[in-house]
Motif scaffolding. Structure first.
Motif: not given
Length: 168
Positions: A53-60, A65-70, A82-87, A91-96
């Motif tokens: 529904x949110x358009x997120x890329x994650x394995x079913x 572990x954590x989430x937020x809506x900016x 892993x980190x995911x957002x629509x589009x 790797x979370x460490x590579x972004x955050x």
């Protein structure tokens, strides 16, 4: 199976911009709307449904572990490393976990000064501080640096070009 009947733990929680609260446990989630302390009808649901529904890329089946809506309404999901957002995903460490690399690939140091117990360096609009003796092997900058320079007079917003200490 209902992961919320007697949960050993809640993996994550977040509230969206509409005031709905989501709790995640294992591969399921529940939702509370408004001021209600009663779970919305039709829950728990599979997390995979929420991802879709949110358009997120994650394995079913993978836990949230954590989430937020900016403030722009974009949902950010963290699952394992892993980190995911629509589009976007990666790797979370590579972004955050990234720190501005002003001092990593330094091409020009704009200013420096020594205080009684520290040495300070400036490059662009960032400052780096060392409390350990810079002559020591393996010396590292202080934790929490580099830092962006804030609250400077307008003519210094692009950075500090010279620095000194007053010996008096």
């Amino acid at each position: 199976k209902n992961n919320f009947t007697d949960p050993a733990r809640v993996d994550s929680a977040c509230t969206d911009l509409s005031g709905r609260t989501y709790l995640f446990a294992g591969d399921q989630y529940i939702r509370y709307s408004g001021d209600s302390d009663v779970v919305d009808e039709g829950y728990p649901r599979a997390i995979a449904e929420w991802w879709e529904r949110e358009g997120l890329d994650a394995a079913p089946g993978t836990a949230v572990d954590a989430c937020f809506q900016d403030l722009d309404g974009t949902v950010h999901l963290f699952s394992g490393t892993r980190w995911s957002t629509p589009g976007a995903a990666g790797e979370a460490a590579g972004v955050w976990g990234a720190v501005r690399p002003t001092f990593t690939d330094l091409t020009c140091l704009d200013a420096a000064y020594a205080a009684p117990a520290t040495v300070h360096f400036f490059s662009g609009a960032e400052a780096l501080r060392y409390s350990d003796s810079i002559e020591n092997d393996g010396v590292l900058a202080d934790e929490g640096v580099p830092r962006r320079l804030h609250g400077l007079p307008p003519r210094f917003e692009s950075g500090v070009e010279a620095a000194f200490t007053d010996p008096s």
